[in-house]
Design an enzyme around this catalytic site. Structure first.
Site, PDB file in Angstrom:
ATOM      1  CE  LYS A  84      -4.050   1.859   0.232  1.00  0.00           C
ATOM      2  NZ  LYS A  84      -5.101   1.658  -0.744  1.00  0.00           N
ATOM      3  CE  LYS A  95     -16.853   4.239  -8.469  1.00  0.00           C
ATOM      4  NZ  LYS A  95     -18.234   4.084  -8.031  1.00  0.00           N
ATOM      5  CE  LYS A  98      -9.210  -7.945  -6.956  1.00  0.00           C
ATOM      6  NZ  LYS A  98      -8.715  -8.248  -5.629  1.00  0.00           N
TER       7      LYS A  98
END
Ligand code: TRP
Length: 331
Positions: A114, A200, A197
């Site tokens: 992250k 959005k 994948k």
């Protein structure tokens, strides 16, 4: 006694096919075997949203929860609520942060990933992001859930939750059950770009709540086999993301589609049309329900209000027990 499930989803707005096949469908099914608590985790959303963009959180919660309810999450048998509406979670988070060694957090693979994704370093990244799994642990154990349905990617977080629970129980006495991950069959659904994948943020997704026309138009833009240049070239379903989706939406015609694609009997245009038609057919009831629910004034507010009230009862009981055990009780 039935087991208790807790699961959370970050409020990302309207859900897409990947969210549905990967998580939401499982949430709906689990309701027949477990007592389920489902939360829109808005505090977790703050790990990568700051400032003006936080105004998107509320509408995103509403759109997402409408999708849950239309898909069959039943607020009469499950608890459906917004994480921040039950503030006890913040207190438990502070308490657990005191029994969690930094080393455990820094080693979580999703943390490093992250930090990289956010173009940050371990120096500049927020303290809250480091504690992401501690907040997640607080979510789960505040409700004494024993089972947590998650995708493979969340397994390190559940392992950490178990370690935090063991440590807390050792220090203060048996208080929390060790939560178990329930790895749901969580297929990776590729996006329309055929590479990543479905997500959005990459804009390669198909929203559940699209109209039929939008669904058709969107599927038409999908990449298929890049080597199939002419209509007469045979296609390669193994590498085609439309075919992957056909597995879910045209499972009864899969052999036929395979044969007709590899023999160039159908082209990509027809293939896509078959997929879009079937998605539209399979989601018709969902979309109708979603429209009905969205039209009912105050319905969402009521569901989330009731959900928070039910969740709060459990949360307050757990937190009192925790404070008692730690000799922090005011009584
Ligand atoms: N971290 C989870 C995700 O990104 C969301 C989440 C927050 C969660 N709290 C949770 C999942 C508790 C399961 C249980 O998908």
């Amino acid at each position: 006694m039935r087991g208790r499930i807790f699961s959370g989803m970050r409020p990302s707005g309207r859900l897409h096919l990947g969210n549905y096949l990967g998580a939401l469908q499982n949430w709906v099914d689990l309701q027949s075997d477990y007592e389920c608590i489902y939360s829109a985790v808005d505090v977790h959303a703050l790990t990568d949203m700051q400032g003006d963009v936080t105004k998107e959180i509320k509408p995103n919660i509403n759109e997402m929860v409408l999708d849950w309810l239309a898909a069959g999450v039943d607020p009469d048998s499950s608890i459906v609520f917004v994480q921040s509406h039950v503030r006890e979670v913040m207190i438990l988070h502070s308490i657990l942060s005191m029994v969690t060694p930094m080393g455990w957090l820094m080693r979580v693979p999703t943390f490093k990933e992250k930090v990289r994704q956010m173009h940050e370093t371990e120096e500049t990244v927020s303290y809250g992001l480091v504690g992401y799994p501690v907040l997640m642990t607080s979510d789960i154990i505040l409700y004494k859930a024993d089972t947590v349905p998650v995708g493979e990617d969340q397994l390190p977080h559940i392992e950490l939750a178990r370690e935090i629970v063991r440590r807390f129980n050792n220090l203060y006495g048996e208080t929390f059950p060790e939560p178990q991950a329930k790895v749901t069959n969580n297929p990776v659904i590729l996006g329309l770009d055929g590479k990543n994948k479905m997500s959005k943020s990459l804009q390669n997704h198909v929203e559940l709540a699209y109209s039929e026309e939008e669904t058709i138009a969107r599927i038409r833009t999908a990449f298929t086999d890049p080597e199939r240049l002419k209509r007469s070239d045979p296609g390669r379903p193994e590498i085609c993301n439309i075919y992957t989706l056909q597995k879910y939406f045209n499972s009864d015609k899969l052999d036929e589609i395979y044969r007709r694609c590899t023999s160039a009997d159908i082209g990509c245009v027809e293939d896509k049309q078959m997929l879009a038609d079937s998605i539209n057919e399979k989601l018709a009831d969902f979309r109708e329900r979603r429209r009905e629910l969205a039209d009912r004034t105050d319905y969402l507010e009521q569901v989330l209000g009731d959900g928070a009230a039910k969740a709060r009862l459990i949360a307050q009981e757990t937190l009192s027990e925790v404070l008692d055990r730690m000799n922090l009780s005011v009584r």
